[in-house]
Design a protein around this motif. Structure first.
Motif, PDB file in Angstrom:
ATOM      1  N   CYS A 159      -7.850 -24.299 -44.366  1.00  0.00           N
ATOM      2  CA  CYS A 159      -7.410 -22.932 -44.609  1.00  0.00           C
ATOM      3  C   CYS A 159      -5.901 -22.897 -44.839  1.00  0.00           C
ATOM      4  CB  CYS A 159      -7.805 -22.043 -43.444  1.00  0.00           C
ATOM      5  SG  CYS A 159      -9.583 -21.728 -43.377  1.00  0.00           S
ATOM      6  N   PRO A 160      -5.407 -21.875 -45.560  1.00  0.00           N
ATOM      7  CA  PRO A 160      -3.991 -21.821 -45.929  1.00  0.00           C
ATOM      8  C   PRO A 160      -3.061 -21.945 -44.727  1.00  0.00           C
ATOM      9  CG  PRO A 160      -5.209 -20.186 -47.158  1.00  0.00           C
ATOM     10  CD  PRO A 160      -6.168 -20.758 -46.143  1.00  0.00           C
ATOM     11  N   GLN A 161      -2.037 -22.764 -44.891  1.00  0.00           N
ATOM     12  CA  GLN A 161      -1.029 -22.986 -43.862  1.00  0.00           C
ATOM     13  C   GLN A 161       0.202 -23.566 -44.532  1.00  0.00           C
ATOM     14  OE1 GLN A 161      -2.454 -26.781 -41.548  1.00  0.00           O
ATOM     15  NE2 GLN A 161      -4.264 -25.826 -42.473  1.00  0.00           N
TER      16      GLN A 161
ATOM     17  N   PHE B 209      -3.493 -22.174 -33.199  1.00  0.00           N
ATOM     18  CA  PHE B 209      -3.714 -20.941 -33.947  1.00  0.00           C
ATOM     19  C   PHE B 209      -3.068 -20.951 -35.326  1.00  0.00           C
ATOM     20  CE2 PHE B 209      -3.590 -18.803 -29.532  1.00  0.00           C
ATOM     21  CZ  PHE B 209      -4.949 -19.008 -29.319  1.00  0.00           C
ATOM     22  N   ILE B 210      -2.355 -22.017 -35.723  1.00  0.00           N
ATOM     23  CA  ILE B 210      -1.583 -21.942 -36.977  1.00  0.00           C
ATOM     24  C   ILE B 210      -1.856 -23.062 -37.967  1.00  0.00           C
ATOM     25  CG2 ILE B 210       0.338 -20.691 -35.920  1.00  0.00           C
ATOM     26  CD1 ILE B 210       1.875 -23.365 -35.876  1.00  0.00           C
ATOM     27  N   GLY B 211      -2.503 -24.161 -37.574  1.00  0.00           N
ATOM     28  CA  GLY B 211      -2.593 -25.278 -38.504  1.00  0.00           C
ATOM     29  C   GLY B 211      -3.772 -26.192 -38.272  1.00  0.00           C
ATOM     30  N   GLU B 212      -3.788 -27.296 -39.030  1.00  0.00           N
ATOM     31  CA  GLU B 212      -4.799 -28.350 -38.976  1.00  0.00           C
ATOM     32  C   GLU B 212      -6.112 -27.908 -39.623  1.00  0.00           C
ATOM     33  OE1 GLU B 212      -3.960 -31.337 -38.128  1.00  0.00           O
ATOM     34  OE2 GLU B 212      -2.037 -30.916 -37.212  1.00  0.00           O
ATOM     35  N   SER B 213      -7.152 -28.751 -39.484  1.00  0.00           N
ATOM     36  CA  SER B 213      -8.465 -28.459 -40.042  1.00  0.00           C
ATOM     37  C   SER B 213      -9.512 -29.264 -39.294  1.00  0.00           C
ATOM     38  CB  SER B 213      -8.506 -28.804 -41.537  1.00  0.00           C
ATOM     39  OG  SER B 213      -8.547 -30.215 -41.719  1.00  0.00           O
ATOM     40  N   ALA B 214     -10.777 -29.049 -39.650  1.00  0.00           N
ATOM     41  CA  ALA B 214     -11.886 -29.763 -39.002  1.00  0.00           C
ATOM     42  C   ALA B 214     -12.015 -31.145 -39.620  1.00  0.00           C
ATOM     43  CB  ALA B 214     -13.171 -28.964 -39.172  1.00  0.00           C
ATOM     44  N   ASN B 215     -11.079 -31.998 -39.318  1.00  0.00           N
ATOM     45  CA  ASN B 215     -10.914 -33.292 -39.982  1.00  0.00           C
ATOM     46  C   ASN B 215     -11.663 -34.391 -39.232  1.00  0.00           C
ATOM     47  OD1 ASN B 215     -10.055 -35.564 -41.308  1.00  0.00           O
ATOM     48  ND2 ASN B 215      -7.872 -35.137 -41.103  1.00  0.00           N
TER      49      ASN B 215
ATOM     50  N   ASN C  49     -14.169 -25.216 -40.038  1.00  0.00           N
ATOM     51  CA  ASN C  49     -12.859 -24.639 -40.313  1.00  0.00           C
ATOM     52  C   ASN C  49     -12.859 -23.167 -39.926  1.00  0.00           C
ATOM     53  OD1 ASN C  49     -11.636 -26.914 -41.389  1.00  0.00           O
ATOM     54  ND2 ASN C  49     -11.938 -26.316 -43.517  1.00  0.00           N
ATOM     55  N   TYR C  50     -11.678 -22.594 -39.743  1.00  0.00           N
ATOM     56  CA  TYR C  50     -11.530 -21.161 -39.515  1.00  0.00           C
ATOM     57  C   TYR C  50     -10.124 -20.762 -39.952  1.00  0.00           C
ATOM     58  CZ  TYR C  50      -9.334 -22.988 -35.238  1.00  0.00           C
ATOM     59  OH  TYR C  50      -8.545 -23.681 -34.357  1.00  0.00           O
ATOM     60  N   ARG C  51      -9.944 -19.479 -40.248  1.00  0.00           N
ATOM     61  CA  ARG C  51      -8.638 -19.013 -40.713  1.00  0.00           C
ATOM     62  C   ARG C  51      -7.571 -19.151 -39.631  1.00  0.00           C
ATOM     63  NH1 ARG C  51     -10.426 -13.365 -43.344  1.00  0.00           N
ATOM     64  NH2 ARG C  51     -12.329 -13.892 -42.170  1.00  0.00           N
ATOM     65  N   LEU C  52      -6.350 -19.379 -40.064  1.00  0.00           N
ATOM     66  CA  LEU C  52      -5.248 -19.703 -39.174  1.00  0.00           C
ATOM     67  C   LEU C  52      -4.093 -18.723 -39.344  1.00  0.00           C
ATOM     68  CD1 LEU C  52      -5.363 -23.471 -40.120  1.00  0.00           C
ATOM     69  CD2 LEU C  52      -6.209 -22.513 -37.956  1.00  0.00           C
ATOM     70  N   GLY C  53      -3.182 -18.712 -38.375  1.00  0.00           N
ATOM     71  CA  GLY C  53      -1.982 -17.897 -38.489  1.00  0.00           C
ATOM     72  C   GLY C  53      -2.315 -16.440 -38.742  1.00  0.00           C
TER      73      GLY C  53
ATOM     74  N   VAL D   7       6.598 -15.459 -35.557  1.00  0.00           N
ATOM     75  CA  VAL D   7       5.872 -14.459 -34.772  1.00  0.00           C
ATOM     76  C   VAL D   7       4.579 -15.081 -34.248  1.00  0.00           C
ATOM     77  CG1 VAL D   7       4.761 -12.199 -34.784  1.00  0.00           C
ATOM     78  CG2 VAL D   7       6.819 -12.568 -36.166  1.00  0.00           C
ATOM     79  N   ALA D   8       4.361 -14.992 -32.956  1.00  0.00           N
ATOM     80  CA  ALA D   8       3.148 -15.549 -32.353  1.00  0.00           C
ATOM     81  C   ALA D   8       1.978 -14.600 -32.547  1.00  0.00           C
ATOM     82  CB  ALA D   8       3.382 -15.797 -30.864  1.00  0.00           C
ATOM     83  N   LEU D   9       0.929 -15.070 -33.209  1.00  0.00           N
ATOM     84  CA  LEU D   9      -0.269 -14.274 -33.466  1.00  0.00           C
ATOM     85  C   LEU D   9      -1.428 -14.851 -32.675  1.00  0.00           C
ATOM     86  CD1 LEU D   9       0.496 -14.135 -37.225  1.00  0.00           C
ATOM     87  CD2 LEU D   9       0.266 -12.090 -35.832  1.00  0.00           C
ATOM     88  N   ARG D  10      -2.163 -13.968 -32.001  1.00  0.00           N
ATOM     89  CA  ARG D  10      -3.192 -14.427 -31.069  1.00  0.00           C
ATOM     90  C   ARG D  10      -4.402 -13.495 -31.104  1.00  0.00           C
ATOM     91  NH1 ARG D  10       0.875 -13.985 -26.261  1.00  0.00           N
ATOM     92  NH2 ARG D  10       1.729 -12.508 -27.750  1.00  0.00           N
ATOM     93  N   PRO D  11      -5.488 -13.831 -30.414  1.00  0.00           N
ATOM     94  CA  PRO D  11      -6.619 -12.911 -30.305  1.00  0.00           C
ATOM     95  C   PRO D  11      -6.204 -11.581 -29.675  1.00  0.00           C
ATOM     96  CG  PRO D  11      -7.294 -15.115 -29.664  1.00  0.00           C
ATOM     97  CD  PRO D  11      -5.793 -15.169 -29.848  1.00  0.00           C
ATOM     98  N   CYS D  12      -6.976 -10.534 -29.972  1.00  0.00           N
ATOM     99  CA  CYS D  12      -6.609  -9.192 -29.520  1.00  0.00           C
ATOM    100  C   CYS D  12      -7.866  -8.373 -29.247  1.00  0.00           C
ATOM    101  CB  CYS D  12      -5.767  -8.495 -30.593  1.00  0.00           C
ATOM    102  SG  CYS D  12      -6.732  -8.110 -32.096  1.00  0.00           S
ATOM    103  N   LEU D  13      -7.676  -7.209 -28.646  1.00  0.00           N
ATOM    104  CA  LEU D  13      -8.747  -6.233 -28.519  1.00  0.00           C
ATOM    105  C   LEU D  13      -8.785  -5.399 -29.790  1.00  0.00           C
ATOM    106  CD1 LEU D  13      -8.377  -5.003 -24.828  1.00  0.00           C
ATOM    107  CD2 LEU D  13      -9.661  -6.942 -25.739  1.00  0.00           C
ATOM    108  N   GLU D  14      -9.983  -5.025 -30.211  1.00  0.00           N
ATOM    109  CA  GLU D  14     -10.150  -4.303 -31.473  1.00  0.00           C
ATOM    110  C   GLU D  14     -10.588  -2.862 -31.231  1.00  0.00           C
ATOM    111  OE1 GLU D  14     -12.379  -6.629 -34.485  1.00  0.00           O
ATOM    112  OE2 GLU D  14     -12.349  -8.191 -32.956  1.00  0.00           O
ATOM    113  N   LYS D  15     -10.346  -2.027 -32.252  1.00  0.00           N
ATOM    114  CA  LYS D  15     -10.698  -0.608 -32.168  1.00  0.00           C
ATOM    115  C   LYS D  15     -11.429  -0.140 -33.416  1.00  0.00           C
ATOM    116  CE  LYS D  15      -6.713   0.479 -29.217  1.00  0.00           C
ATOM    117  NZ  LYS D  15      -5.481   1.297 -29.056  1.00  0.00           N
TER     118      LYS D  15
END
Length: 669
Positions: A202-204, A241-247, A267-271, A390-398
């Motif tokens: 995924c893009p990084q 949360f920002i890089g690598e892949s299912a290598n 794989n999953y989306r990053l950043g 900027v640190a991006l992480r899991p969150c609560l949704e609405k």
């Protein structure tokens, strides 16, 4: 008329205090992510450190914390996010090692099979399966290796000329249109999927260049031939949360396949693509976790055709990936597809694992994008570049169809969780954070001991915060001044505050909610502790990520016979695979008792070192301190989360209103 004036005056008072409550509450949540933290610029041969200081902390009333200015956060794409705190120095995650160092085996006692392709499989294009002109046998013509999936037909190939392993590489399980939306199942392909070598990611950012592709929601499957009803392990790759892949060059399948386990690497989306959370239709949040949830759905739907058991899917991860594995086990969107969980040095209750004010985070991210208009039409490179800081992480949704609307703490407190967990930490999981320190940041710790406290704690006064900070300092440093020469003590502090403590605080409510938990600490030091070698750890002990070298192969390399490394591989693989198969980890001559949360001194755990030893009481003297602190000050246990001081003020003034009103006006009724 006096009663009317009294009523009017009190109504105005209530309205004013309610407005005050809203103002203060906004201040509390908007400052959850601004504080002092350490950022690391990890290059191939060095660790470069820059420092970020905190802005005013309204939540804790910490005047000692308040600064008039906020320094810019500084990160690089090759390092992991340092996670922002409201009260503390953040605990920075580096990626699990530098790839070149991690795969350097010149000094190892090793036995290798065929060398295969030694090139960089993480390229920017799509591999056409030519395998550098070498074919892995005649599998292209073997229709028995073709599996008809919901995504279309996929052809298997012999992995590394090992006829005991069949690989299906980079199968598409999902797709998305806009960058941040939830994924959907892809259209069924009309052609046979033929890819042999992993290339999808995924893009990084890498070396200031965008690498990867938006068409990246893929997974790879590795299976024994002619297997039926085999247990399945879905391993989530680390990347902070920002890089690598299912290598599979890093998470090689050889050990697990030998035990008749099917390995799946998604794989999953990053950043920002995976974790930007605006809680609206543009970026509802948790796209990465929704990707992984869809991947689990794909696995459950299709794995039987590969010889797997859709009713026995284990999920594992290390570090931030461990937290993601925990989230998948708790979320209503995914928990039915998770039957067992394996975690090392990562927890849903780690303070760095959740963003308690994602709107503020999104606002700060947008402010760093030049000529920003909206996230709906933002260009990819400026977005990824801004997200370095900027640190991006899991969150609560609405929004509709959320991944989670309750914190993990609330889920574990209020719901039954009946699945088995195997969880623990590396003995020195916090060494990366130690390496990120500088003289300046250490000086800040000495000047303000409150910075030793994570951001999921709430204090009502500066004095209280300082008092608790001094308790932590005394526990780890005594009366000594904190210094960079205290590598062992600083590393233990970071390990306990960011990894071991949160793991125990997760294990205990899991047991109370009905889960079975097996707890461990990985301490073994050997030639396959590749993460220690990669970061040139100053500590003689296992660090976060070292366990990878004993569960997975890298580049197909395995330890030589009659070595300590070989014995550790055999021990760990037997424990891991027995747990995946049955929910109970067993191994020859090892008795691993279930974790019990009745008495901390009696809690069972397994010390995994040269000698694997069943033990009781997980570092009780150190952990008792953190247990006491979190029992009293955890943000979700006290008024800071559910009912803040401003709420108390409103309730108190409203009570005054009613008492005063009825005191003067009772005779009118």
């Amino acid at each position: 008329m006096r009663w009317k004036r009294t009523a009017l005056l009190n109504v105005v008072l209530v309205v004013a205090t309610s407005a005050l409550h809203l103002t203060v509450e906004h201040g509390i949540h908007s400052d959850q992510n601004s504080t002092s933290l350490v950022a690391v610029d990890e290059t191939a041969n060095s660790v470069l450190v820059s420092t970020i200081t905190h802005s005013e902390d309204f939540a804790a009333g910490d005047k000692a914390d308040a600064h008039n200015t906020t320094k810019e956060e500084s990160f690089t794409s090759t390092q992991s996010n340092s996670y922002s705190n409201s009260n503390s120095v953040a605990y920075g995650h580096e990626p699990i090692g530098d790839k070149e160092k991690r795969m350097n085996t010149e000094s190892l006692h090793i036995r290798t099979g065929d060398d295969g392709d030694d090139g960089d499989v993480e390229n920017n294009g799509n591999d056409n399966g030519d395998d550098n002109g070498e074919d892995n046998g005649d599998d292209n013509n073997d229709e028995k290796l073709v599996v008809d999936t919901s995504s279309g037909k996929v052809r298997g190939h012999i992995w590394r000329k090992n006829e005991n392993i069949i690989s299906y590489i980079d199968i598409k399980y999902g797709t998305f249109n806009s960058l941040f939306e939830a994924p959907v199942a892809p259209n069924r392909s009309t052609t046979v999927h033929e890819i042999k070598e992993h290339a999808s990611r995924c893009p990084q950012l890498q070396d200031d260049k965008v690498v990867g592709d938006k068409d990246c929601l893929t997974l790879s499957i590795f299976k024994p031939p002619n297997v039926e009803n085999a247990s399945v392990l879905v391993h989530i790759h680390e990347g902070n949360f920002i890089g690598e892949s299912a290598n599979p060059e890093i998470y090689g399948p050889e050990y697990l396949i030998a035990k008749q386990i099917i390995l799946v690497l998604p794989n999953y989306r990053l950043g920002p693509l995976g974790f930007l959370c605006m809680q609206d239709k543009t970026a509802p949040g948790n796209a990465a976790l929704k990707d992984l949830s869809l991947a689990l759905t794909w696995v459950k739907t299709n794995i039987k055709k590969f010889g797997g058991n859709p009713g026995n899917i284990a999920v594992s991860g290390i570090g931030t990936a461990g937290a993601l594995a925990g989230y998948l086990a708790l979320s209503p969107m995914s928990h039915e597809n998770v039957h067992k969980v394996i975690i090392e040095s990562g927890s849903v209750l780690s303070h760095w694992a959740i963003d308690r004010d994602p709107i503020d985070t999104a606002t700060r991210l947008s402010s760093k994008i030049e000529n920003f208009k909206s996230f709906e039409d933002v260009d990819l490179k400026p977005l990824l570049k801004a997200a370095e800081t900027v640190a991006l992480r899991p969150c609560l949704e609405k929004t509709d169809k959320p991944f989670m609307t309750e914190t993990p703490w609330k889920v574990m407190e209020n719901k039954e969780i009946k699945i088995p967990f195997m969880m623990g930490t590396a003995k020195y999981a916090g060494v990366h954070e130690f390496l990120s320190l500088t003289q300046q940041t250490v000086q800040e710790l000495n000047e303000d001991v409150g910075l030793l406290l994570p951001n999921d704690l709430h204090f009502t006064s500066d004095d209280e915060r300082t008092r608790i900070g001094n308790r932590v300092k005394t526990e780890y440093f005594g009366e000594d001044t904190i210094s960079l020469s205290s590598a062992d003590r600083l590393t233990l502090y970071y390990t306990d505050a960011a990894y071991l403590g949160p793991a125990l605080r997760t294990a205990r409510p899991l047991v109370s909610s009905g889960a079975t938990v097996y707890f461990y600490e990985f301490s073994f030091v050997g030639e396959f502790n590749r993460e220690s070698h990669a970061i040139e750890s100053p500590i003689e002990g296992a660090v976060r990520g070292d366990i990878v070298g004993y569960i997975f192969t890298q580049d197909g390399i395995v330890p030589a016979e009659n070595t300590g490394e070989r014995s550790m591989v055999e021990c760990l693989v037997e424990l891991w695979t027995s747990f995946i198969n049955t929910g109970t980890p067993t191994s020859t001559d090892i008795t691993w008792e279930k974790f019990d949360n009745e008495d901390p001194s009696e809690e069972h755990w397994l010390s995994i070192d040269t000698d694997v030893t069943p033990s009781k009481g997980v570092h009780v003297p150190r952990m008792t301190l953190w247990t006491e602190i979190y029992k009293e000050y955890f943000i979700e246990r006290n008024l800071a989360y559910g009912m803040s001081p401003s709420v108390c003020t409103v309730l108190l003034l409203q009570a005054v209103f009613f008492i005063t009103f009825f005191r003067h006006a009772w005779h009118f009724f």
